[in-house]
Design a protein around this motif. Structure first.
Motif, PDB file in Angstrom:
ATOM      1  N   CYS A  29      39.128   6.813  -4.364  1.00 31.98           N
ATOM      2  CA  CYS A  29      40.546   7.006  -4.664  1.00 31.98           C
ATOM      3  C   CYS A  29      41.168   5.678  -5.101  1.00 31.98           C
ATOM      4  O   CYS A  29      40.976   4.657  -4.450  1.00 31.98           O
ATOM      5  N   GLY A  31      44.258   5.135  -5.027  1.00 34.80           N
ATOM      6  CA  GLY A  31      45.437   4.903  -4.191  1.00 34.80           C
ATOM      7  C   GLY A  31      45.096   4.242  -2.869  1.00 34.80           C
ATOM      8  O   GLY A  31      45.711   3.246  -2.488  1.00 34.80           O
ATOM      9  N   CYS A  32      44.092   4.772  -2.140  1.00 33.24           N
ATOM     10  CA  CYS A  32      43.816   4.268  -0.797  1.00 33.24           C
ATOM     11  C   CYS A  32      42.404   3.697  -0.681  1.00 33.24           C
ATOM     12  O   CYS A  32      41.998   3.277   0.397  1.00 33.24           O
ATOM     13  N   CYS A  48      44.592  13.221  -3.879  1.00 29.05           N
ATOM     14  CA  CYS A  48      43.839  12.674  -2.753  1.00 29.05           C
ATOM     15  C   CYS A  48      44.332  13.294  -1.450  1.00 29.05           C
ATOM     16  O   CYS A  48      45.520  13.239  -1.141  1.00 29.05           O
ATOM     17  N   CYS A  51      45.836  10.210   0.902  1.00 31.19           N
ATOM     18  CA  CYS A  51      47.065   9.448   0.607  1.00 31.19           C
ATOM     19  C   CYS A  51      47.981  10.105  -0.406  1.00 31.19           C
ATOM     20  O   CYS A  51      49.079   9.611  -0.676  1.00 31.19           O
ATOM     21  N   TYR A  53      47.463  10.422  -3.620  1.00 30.95           N
ATOM     22  CA  TYR A  53      47.362   9.859  -4.972  1.00 30.95           C
ATOM     23  C   TYR A  53      47.035  10.976  -5.959  1.00 30.95           C
ATOM     24  O   TYR A  53      46.151  11.788  -5.718  1.00 30.95           O
TER      25      TYR A  53
HETATM   26 ZN   LIG Z   1      43.791   8.209  -1.568  1.00 30.82          ZN
END
Ligand SMILES: [Zn+2]
Length: 303
Positions: A29, A31-32, A48, A51, A53
């Motif tokens: 991911c 994002g995280c 995701c 998180c 995302y």
């Molecule tokens: Zn994520």
């Protein structure tokens, strides 16, 4: 001129160790940074689960998740650019078109369709970022204009899902004219008092932002989507100032009043359905006789 020459092959680690994990089974991911099982991502609409995302998704995937039962009627499937300027930069535009057609299975950067969103017959255009950066050329402009005109003819509301790097410079001024053309069609839609919802996904920039993306009766953005006209670097260099945190992201634009709503992809369909009902659209009777090729594409996880 370099003052030394590397005699042997470069020692940079270009050769990667063969992964033991089958490709595409796990996704990291952005994002995280957590590793997600691809199937979990697919069942979660490419958001995701940890998180939230939002991964980018293709135009067909987008239409599948917006329309009831994922079924819709596609229009103007065969329209393809004629390369009017016989343009070539690092490679000929025609070659770029051919490789994009092969890679995406689409003829250009938008898919237009009609179908039901929570029972409401709607004309939808979804842009495809994987096709030359979702750039708007003559075909994109024409297909979107026809999608709007179809809405006017049949009294359907219109939804355009934007995902674009801007106008397609390989078509020069002809690509810029599409901004006026689509905007004109939207003005006629507004005169007919039919609803238009713009859905801005990551990224929505350039000529698309400068025209139909900002003309929605309601403008909905996906979380953290990049939305702007010029890129942040160009703006910083022009105004010679540091830009604020989160500049050009959906949440920042919501705070400044440029977008009306930031909606999670998993809630998008119901949010659009609710907005269409609010703006006066009613669920239609079954058995509509719309021309075009009816397709019910099977769900394939797409990243
Ligand atoms: Zn994520």
């Amino acid at each position: 001129m370099a003052w030394f020459k590397r005699a042997r092959k470069p020692i940079t680690a270009t050769k990667q160790k063969a992964s033991r994990v089958p490709e595409g089974l796990w996704v990291k991911c952005s994002g995280c940074a957590q590793v997600i099982y691809n199937k979990d991502l697919g069942t979660n609409l490419n958001v995701c689960p940890k998180c939230g995302y939002h991964f980018r998704i293709g135009a067909l995937e987008r239409l599948r998740l917006l329309f009831d039962e994922g079924s819709f009627t596609e229009y103007d499937k065969g329209l393809v650019s004629t390369d009017p300027l016989k343009f070539a930069d690092t490679k000929p535009y025609r070659t770029r078109l051919e490789s994009s057609i092969e890679a995406t299975g689409l003829k250009d950067a938008v898919v237009t369709a009609s179908g039901r969103i929570e029972g409401i017959e709607t004309s939808v255009a979804a842009m495809e970022y994987a096709f030359i950066g979702g750039s708007m050329g003559v075909v994109v402009g024409e297909k979107i204009t026809r999608a709007i005109e179809r809405g006017i003819d049949r009294r359907w509301p219109v939804v355009i899902v934007c995902s674009s790097g801007g106008a397609r410079m390989m078509e020069g001024a002809l690509s810029l004219m599409q901004m006026a053309k689509v905007s004109g069609a939207l003005a006629r839609l507004a005169q007919e008092r039919l609803a238009y919802i713009a859905v801005l996904t990551d990224p929505t920039t350039g000529g698309v932002t400068a025209s139909f993306a900002m003309l929605g009766d309601l403008i909905i953005a996906e979380p953290k989507a990049l939305i702007g006209f010029a890129g942040p670097r160009v703006i910083e260099q022009t105004i010679k100032q540091k830009l604020p945190e989160g500049f050009q992201r959906a949440e920042f634009l919501l705070e400044k009043g440029m977008v009306d709503l930031v909606v999670d992809r998993r809630e998008m369909k119901s949010a659009i359905g609710k907005a269409l009902r609010f703006m006066g659209s009613a669920p239609s009777e079954p058995a509509s006789t719309a021309p075009g090729t009816s397709i019910v594409p099977e769900a394939t996880p797409q990243l």
